[in-house]
Design a protein around this motif. Sequence first.
Motif, PDB file in Angstrom:
ATOM      1  N   PRO A  44       0.792  -1.238   0.000  1.00 41.92           N
ATOM      2  CA  PRO A  44       0.000   0.000   0.000  1.00 41.92           C
ATOM      3  C   PRO A  44       0.817   1.278   0.000  1.00 41.92           C
ATOM      4  CG  PRO A  44       0.123  -0.835   2.216  1.00 41.92           C
ATOM      5  CD  PRO A  44       0.897  -1.791   1.339  1.00 41.92           C
ATOM      6  N   ALA A  45       1.972   1.281  -0.604  1.00 40.60           N
ATOM      7  CA  ALA A  45       2.782   2.479  -0.793  1.00 40.60           C
ATOM      8  C   ALA A  45       3.426   3.021   0.483  1.00 40.60           C
ATOM      9  CB  ALA A  45       1.968   3.570  -1.489  1.00 40.60           C
ATOM     10  N   PRO A  46       4.128   2.192   1.255  1.00 39.74           N
ATOM     11  CA  PRO A  46       4.887   2.743   2.383  1.00 39.74           C
ATOM     12  C   PRO A  46       6.245   3.257   1.921  1.00 39.74           C
ATOM     13  CG  PRO A  46       5.057   0.377   2.414  1.00 39.74           C
ATOM     14  CD  PRO A  46       4.147   0.737   1.258  1.00 39.74           C
ATOM     15  N   ILE A  47       6.775   4.255   2.617  1.00 38.26           N
ATOM     16  CA  ILE A  47       8.120   4.751   2.370  1.00 38.26           C
ATOM     17  C   ILE A  47       8.817   4.960   3.709  1.00 38.26           C
ATOM     18  CG2 ILE A  47       7.537   5.877   0.181  1.00 38.26           C
ATOM     19  CD1 ILE A  47       7.594   8.531   1.740  1.00 38.26           C
ATOM     20  N   MET A  48      10.154   5.051   3.661  1.00 38.74           N
ATOM     21  CA  MET A  48      10.928   5.363   4.857  1.00 38.74           C
ATOM     22  C   MET A  48      11.728   6.628   4.594  1.00 38.74           C
ATOM     23  SD  MET A  48      12.198   1.693   6.430  1.00 38.74           S
ATOM     24  CE  MET A  48      13.765   1.870   5.712  1.00 38.74           C
ATOM     25  N   VAL A  49      11.794   7.484   5.611  1.00 38.22           N
ATOM     26  CA  VAL A  49      12.530   8.737   5.523  1.00 38.22           C
ATOM     27  C   VAL A  49      13.361   8.869   6.791  1.00 38.22           C
ATOM     28  CG1 VAL A  49      12.317  11.246   5.379  1.00 38.22           C
ATOM     29  CG2 VAL A  49      10.667   9.795   4.194  1.00 38.22           C
ATOM     30  N   SER A  50      14.606   9.294   6.646  1.00 44.49           N
ATOM     31  CA  SER A  50      15.461   9.529   7.798  1.00 44.49           C
ATOM     32  C   SER A  50      15.503  11.025   8.089  1.00 44.49           C
ATOM     33  CB  SER A  50      16.875   9.015   7.507  1.00 44.49           C
ATOM     34  OG  SER A  50      17.728   9.330   8.580  1.00 44.49           O
ATOM     35  N   VAL A  51      15.290  11.385   9.367  1.00 36.78           N
ATOM     36  CA  VAL A  51      15.260  12.791   9.781  1.00 36.78           C
ATOM     37  C   VAL A  51      16.174  12.964  10.991  1.00 36.78           C
ATOM     38  CG1 VAL A  51      13.787  14.643  10.668  1.00 36.78           C
ATOM     39  CG2 VAL A  51      12.897  13.075   8.957  1.00 36.78           C
ATOM     40  N   ASP A  52      16.935  14.028  10.988  1.00 40.20           N
ATOM     41  CA  ASP A  52      17.789  14.372  12.125  1.00 40.20           C
ATOM     42  C   ASP A  52      16.895  14.929  13.231  1.00 40.20           C
ATOM     43  OD1 ASP A  52      19.548  15.610  13.971  1.00 40.20           O
ATOM     44  OD2 ASP A  52      20.995  16.035  12.380  1.00 40.20           O
ATOM     45  N   ARG A  53      16.894  14.297  14.378  1.00 42.68           N
ATOM     46  CA  ARG A  53      16.000  14.727  15.451  1.00 42.68           C
ATOM     47  C   ARG A  53      16.387  16.079  16.039  1.00 42.68           C
ATOM     48  NH1 ARG A  53      15.479   9.950  19.083  1.00 42.68           N
ATOM     49  NH2 ARG A  53      16.869   8.709  17.839  1.00 42.68           N
TER      50      ARG A  53
END
Length: 159
Positions: A44-53
Motif C-alpha cells: 500500500p505504498a509505504p516509504i521510509m525517511v530519515s530525519v535528524d532529530r
Amino acid sequence: MIHAEVFAAAVSRFARAGMVLTAAWRGRRHAVVLTTGQILAADPAPIMVSVDRRHQIYSAIMRSRALALNILGDDRTALAANQREHADADEDQLFAAGEWGMSEAGLPTLVDAAATLECHVETTTGIGPHVILACRVEAIRLVEANAALPQAGLASVRA
C-alpha cells in the motif's frame, strides 16, 4: 487507495533531483532538503525517511504525524542547493526560494514539484541522532503530463 501506476511514476522521480521534506505544526511551516528516500513496496505504498532529530522539522512531524515529500524536477535543483546552503537559516527564508501552497491536509507543498507525496507516520526507529520514519502514502500529486497516468497533466490521488 493509491494507484500503483501513479505511485511508481512519483517515486521514479526520486533519483532525478532532490527532495524537500515539509511539515507543519500549529501554523508554522518546516522544511529540510533530503538526499534520498527509501521505497518499501508499491502497495500500500509505504516509504521510509530519515530525519535528524535535532532539526526543527522533527518536532513538527512527531506532533502532527504527517509530512510531505516534495520531489524536485530537474529544473529545481537550485532550490535544493539553496536550502542545503541555508540549512541553519530561519525556515521562512527557505520557503522564500520557491512558490509554496498548502495541501488539503495542511502540509506545505511546492507548487511546481515534479511530485508530492503526502504521508502519515506509522512507526519510528531511532538510530543515533537520526530517526527513521516509516510512512504510509495517503496522497500523491504529479505535475508533469504523462499519458500513462489515470489523468494527464495533473494527477492527484488520495488514499
